[in-house]
Design a protein around this motif. Structure first.
Motif, PDB file in Angstrom:
ATOM      1  N   VAL A  21       0.919  -1.311   0.125  1.00  0.00           N
ATOM      2  CA  VAL A  21      -0.043  -0.001  -0.009  1.00  0.00           C
ATOM      3  C   VAL A  21       0.792   1.289   0.043  1.00  0.00           C
ATOM      4  O   VAL A  21       0.735   2.154  -0.737  1.00  0.00           O
ATOM      5  CB  VAL A  21      -1.009  -0.016   1.199  1.00  0.00           C
ATOM      6  N   SER A  22       1.876   1.168   0.832  1.00  0.00           N
ATOM      7  CA  SER A  22       2.879   2.479   0.756  1.00  0.00           C
ATOM      8  C   SER A  22       3.402   2.544  -0.439  1.00  0.00           C
ATOM      9  O   SER A  22       3.711   3.829  -1.002  1.00  0.00           O
ATOM     10  CB  SER A  22       3.950   2.122   1.699  1.00  0.00           C
ATOM     11  N   GLY A  23       3.841   1.672  -0.922  1.00  0.00           N
ATOM     12  CA  GLY A  23       4.609   1.845  -2.314  1.00  0.00           C
ATOM     13  C   GLY A  23       3.649   2.228  -3.538  1.00  0.00           C
ATOM     14  O   GLY A  23       3.987   3.176  -4.055  1.00  0.00           O
ATOM     15  N   VAL A 449      10.859   0.190  -4.421  1.00  0.00           N
ATOM     16  CA  VAL A 449      11.462  -0.604  -3.596  1.00  0.00           C
ATOM     17  C   VAL A 449      10.667  -1.257  -2.593  1.00  0.00           C
ATOM     18  O   VAL A 449      10.525  -2.448  -2.346  1.00  0.00           O
ATOM     19  CB  VAL A 449      12.410   0.033  -2.925  1.00  0.00           C
ATOM     20  N   PHE A 450       9.537  -0.564  -2.124  1.00  0.00           N
ATOM     21  CA  PHE A 450       8.406  -1.019  -1.325  1.00  0.00           C
ATOM     22  C   PHE A 450       7.669  -2.067  -1.916  1.00  0.00           C
ATOM     23  O   PHE A 450       7.162  -3.160  -1.377  1.00  0.00           O
ATOM     24  CB  PHE A 450       7.438   0.144  -0.734  1.00  0.00           C
ATOM     25  N   ILE A 451       7.296  -1.894  -3.076  1.00  0.00           N
ATOM     26  CA  ILE A 451       6.282  -3.040  -3.924  1.00  0.00           C
ATOM     27  C   ILE A 451       7.617  -4.294  -4.101  1.00  0.00           C
ATOM     28  O   ILE A 451       6.846  -5.474  -3.932  1.00  0.00           O
ATOM     29  CB  ILE A 451       6.243  -2.522  -5.474  1.00  0.00           C
ATOM     30  N   PHE A 452       8.835  -4.148  -4.329  1.00  0.00           N
ATOM     31  CA  PHE A 452       9.493  -5.417  -4.382  1.00  0.00           C
ATOM     32  C   PHE A 452       9.604  -5.914  -2.940  1.00  0.00           C
ATOM     33  O   PHE A 452       9.609  -7.294  -2.810  1.00  0.00           O
ATOM     34  CB  PHE A 452      10.982  -4.765  -4.658  1.00  0.00           C
ATOM     35  N   LEU A 453       9.750  -5.257  -1.807  1.00  0.00           N
ATOM     36  CA  LEU A 453       9.794  -5.720  -0.507  1.00  0.00           C
ATOM     37  C   LEU A 453       8.300  -6.469  -0.173  1.00  0.00           C
ATOM     38  O   LEU A 453       8.308  -7.595   0.361  1.00  0.00           O
ATOM     39  CB  LEU A 453       9.924  -4.830   0.495  1.00  0.00           C
ATOM     40  N   SER A 454       7.480  -5.908  -0.745  1.00  0.00           N
ATOM     41  CA  SER A 454       6.047  -6.581  -0.263  1.00  0.00           C
ATOM     42  C   SER A 454       5.922  -7.786  -0.968  1.00  0.00           C
ATOM     43  O   SER A 454       5.336  -8.935  -0.285  1.00  0.00           O
ATOM     44  CB  SER A 454       4.940  -5.555  -0.788  1.00  0.00           C
ATOM     45  N   ILE A 455       6.382  -8.097  -2.149  1.00  0.00           N
ATOM     46  CA  ILE A 455       6.567  -9.260  -2.884  1.00  0.00           C
ATOM     47  C   ILE A 455       7.357 -10.193  -2.398  1.00  0.00           C
ATOM     48  O   ILE A 455       6.677 -11.495  -2.077  1.00  0.00           O
ATOM     49  CB  ILE A 455       6.983  -9.064  -4.295  1.00  0.00           C
ATOM     50  N   VAL A 456       8.374 -10.076  -1.738  1.00  0.00           N
ATOM     51  CA  VAL A 456       9.449 -10.737  -1.141  1.00  0.00           C
ATOM     52  C   VAL A 456       8.719 -11.240   0.364  1.00  0.00           C
ATOM     53  O   VAL A 456       8.612 -12.388   0.484  1.00  0.00           O
ATOM     54  CB  VAL A 456      10.864 -10.114  -0.604  1.00  0.00           C
ATOM     55  N   LEU A 457       8.170 -10.340   1.171  1.00  0.00           N
ATOM     56  CA  LEU A 457       7.576 -10.754   2.135  1.00  0.00           C
ATOM     57  C   LEU A 457       6.149 -11.465   1.912  1.00  0.00           C
ATOM     58  O   LEU A 457       5.994 -12.455   2.787  1.00  0.00           O
ATOM     59  CB  LEU A 457       6.976  -9.430   3.014  1.00  0.00           C
ATOM     60  N   PHE A 458       5.432 -11.176   0.739  1.00  0.00           N
ATOM     61  CA  PHE A 458       4.199 -12.045   0.453  1.00  0.00           C
ATOM     62  C   PHE A 458       4.924 -13.669   0.297  1.00  0.00           C
ATOM     63  O   PHE A 458       4.192 -14.659   0.723  1.00  0.00           O
ATOM     64  CB  PHE A 458       3.437 -11.429  -0.452  1.00  0.00           C
ATOM     65  N   LEU A 459       5.705 -13.543  -0.619  1.00  0.00           N
ATOM     66  CA  LEU A 459       6.321 -14.997  -0.725  1.00  0.00           C
ATOM     67  C   LEU A 459       7.112 -15.647   0.421  1.00  0.00           C
ATOM     68  O   LEU A 459       6.768 -16.785   0.665  1.00  0.00           O
ATOM     69  CB  LEU A 459       7.649 -14.851  -1.829  1.00  0.00           C
TER      70      LEU A 459
END
Length: 477
Positions: A21-23, A449-459
């Motif tokens: 959401v932040s991303g 970067v936040f979107i990328f981190l969200s994908i990593v955390l989701f995985l």
């Protein structure tokens, strides 16, 4: 204490949601937020960054003054002899500008006066303020100029008065007297006694910059747009001395317009820019000539061309600057602006001017690099990055019947001095400009970067969920 697998899983999913959401917010809304913030900072309002920068210049402005020494004044009466001028200087001054009588008006304009303070910088100068310099006497030339329109008896009276006091066309004074201290002259007293209505110099002495230093009234009163309702109007002068036109010129040449040169609007698509100059009672228009990087900031470059001081010779629209007489291109008649003195402005050494001005005298050496006008303005926010301004003050000699020293002179333009102001935005302000330009992009990149981190955390959350199920199946078996 180690968190349970369930806690780890939901922490990963929760963090992924927050980062996602932040991303999205940063990518789609950050740029607009930055633009809105910068808009408030770059308009003129009591709390804006632009206002603080404008109220008092936070750094010194260097002003170089060059005076033309008349080296063969004793040979003027010899037929065929050209006046020769030797450039002396630079006499270096530091300057600071501040505002006085600031009033914000209800129509989104601000009215003010400008105070300019100068001090001599001897260590950067080539010469002393005690240097004695010979110039063509501006008071004598001004008196002769207005005498042309006076009755013959007035002309003869001036002639005899000049002879009585041994007045000559050559005037030798110190650099300081010529510039800021000023010169006492009996001719100014004579003009007052003769009630010459056209000789109306409102000062008690003559000096090229007298009495400008520290004066809040010398440049007059400005009214200009703050940019609050239209960012493209920021810094544009709407009135000068409570009028929206100049009495010195007619038509478009008399319009009050352009920036004061310190506050600008975004010039992204501007093919020309204009500066209102009170010493000329008119606007100077510079033309776009590509872009250049200065102090790490890319800006639009605006320069003086041969159109700047044309008089309708090359560009018909400039004819209103010389309505009574079509002068060769390259000078602007500012006599009405300067109390009927025969004053003309040009670029130094008559650069970009008709060659006839240089042919009438000797000593002129125009240099495109040193005698130019050039402004570099960051186009997105309209921040001036670098400025190089150079002007020359000239007086015109003409024949005046009834005054002997002017009866046999050739009509010509004589240079008195030229001034160069060079300004480059300091490193700390350049950093702020670069930061304002990159703030939107930085926010968006952080969003990615936040979107990328969200994908990593989701995985990571999915991995934890699958691992929990695998463990659960083992216990079931």
């Amino acid at each position: 204490m180690v968190c349970s697998p369930v806690t780890q899983k939901w922490s990963a999913f929760g963090s992924a949601f927050v980062f996602f959401v932040s991303g999205i917010m940063l990518i789609f809304f950050w740029s607009n937020l930055v633009d809105s913030f910068l808009h408030e900072e770059f308009i003129l309002s009591p709390n804006s960054y632009q206002y603080k920068y404008w109220m008092e210049t936070p750094f010194d402005i260097n002003m170089e003054v060059y005076i033309f020494n008349w080296t063969n004044s004793e040979e003027l009466s010899k037929k065929g002899t050209k006046p020769n001028f030797e450039q002396l200087g630079p006499y270096m001054y530091a300057a600071r500008n501040s505002r006085a009588n600031v009033v914000f008006n209800s129509n989104k304009t601000v009215s003010f006066n400008t105070v300019r303070k100068f001090w001599f910088v001897p260590e950067k100068s080539k010469g002393s303020l005690d240097d004695r310099i010979t110039i063509m006497n501006p008071i004598v030339m001004s008196m002769a100029n207005v005498a042309k329109k006076e009755h013959h008896l007035i002309q003869r009276g001036i002639h005899y008065f000049m002879k009585e006091f041994n007045t000559t066309l050559a005037e030798t004074k110190t650099a300081n007297e010529l510039l800021f201290e000023g010169i006492d002259d009996v001719l100014m007293e004579l003009a007052e006694k003769l009630k010459m209505k056209t000789f109306t110099i409102p000062y008690d002495r003559f000096g090229f910059f007298y009495p400008r230093n520290g004066s809040a009234s010398y440049d007059g009163n400005y009214t200009m747009w703050t940019g609050e309702d239209d960012i493209q109007k920021t810094g544009i002068v709407s009135e000068w001395n409570f009028k929206n036109y100049s009495d010195s010129y007619s038509g478009d040449c008399g319009r009050i317009d352009g920036s004061t040169g310190e506050v600008w609007y975004p010039v992204k698509n501007s093919k020309t820019i204009s500066i209102f100059v009170p010493d000329m009672c008119s606007v100077l228009t510079l033309e776009h000539q590509g872009s250049r990087t200065s102090n790490g900031i890319e800006g639009n470059v605006y320069v003086a061309t041969d159109k700047l001081f044309d008089n309708g010779v090359k560009y018909p629209e400039t004819a209103c600057f010389s309505p009574n007489e079509v002068l060769p291109s390259g000078v602007r008649d500012i006599s009405k602006c300067k109390y009927q003195a025969p004053a003309y402005i040009s670029l130094p050494h008559f650069y970009l001017a008709d060659e006839s001005y240089r042919n009438d005298i000797s000593g002129m050496k125009p240099d495109p690099e040193n005698h130019k006008i050039e402004l570099i303005i960051e186009p997105t926010h309209g921040m001036p990055v670098e400025a190089y301004i150079a002007f020359q003050a000239n007086f015109r000699i003409t024949q005046v019947k009834g005054i002997s020293m002017f009866e046999n002179l050739k009509d010509m333009m004589v240079p008195l001095l030229w001034v160069k102001v060079a300004v480059r935005v300091p490193d700390n302000y350049a950093f702020l400009i670069k930061l304002s330009l990159s703030a939107g992009a930085i926010g968006q990149w952080i969003g990615y970067v936040f979107i990328f981190l969200s994908i990593v955390l989701f995985l990571l959350g999915v991995y934890l969920e699958l691992r929990m199920r695998q463990i659960s199946m083992k216990f079931t078996l």
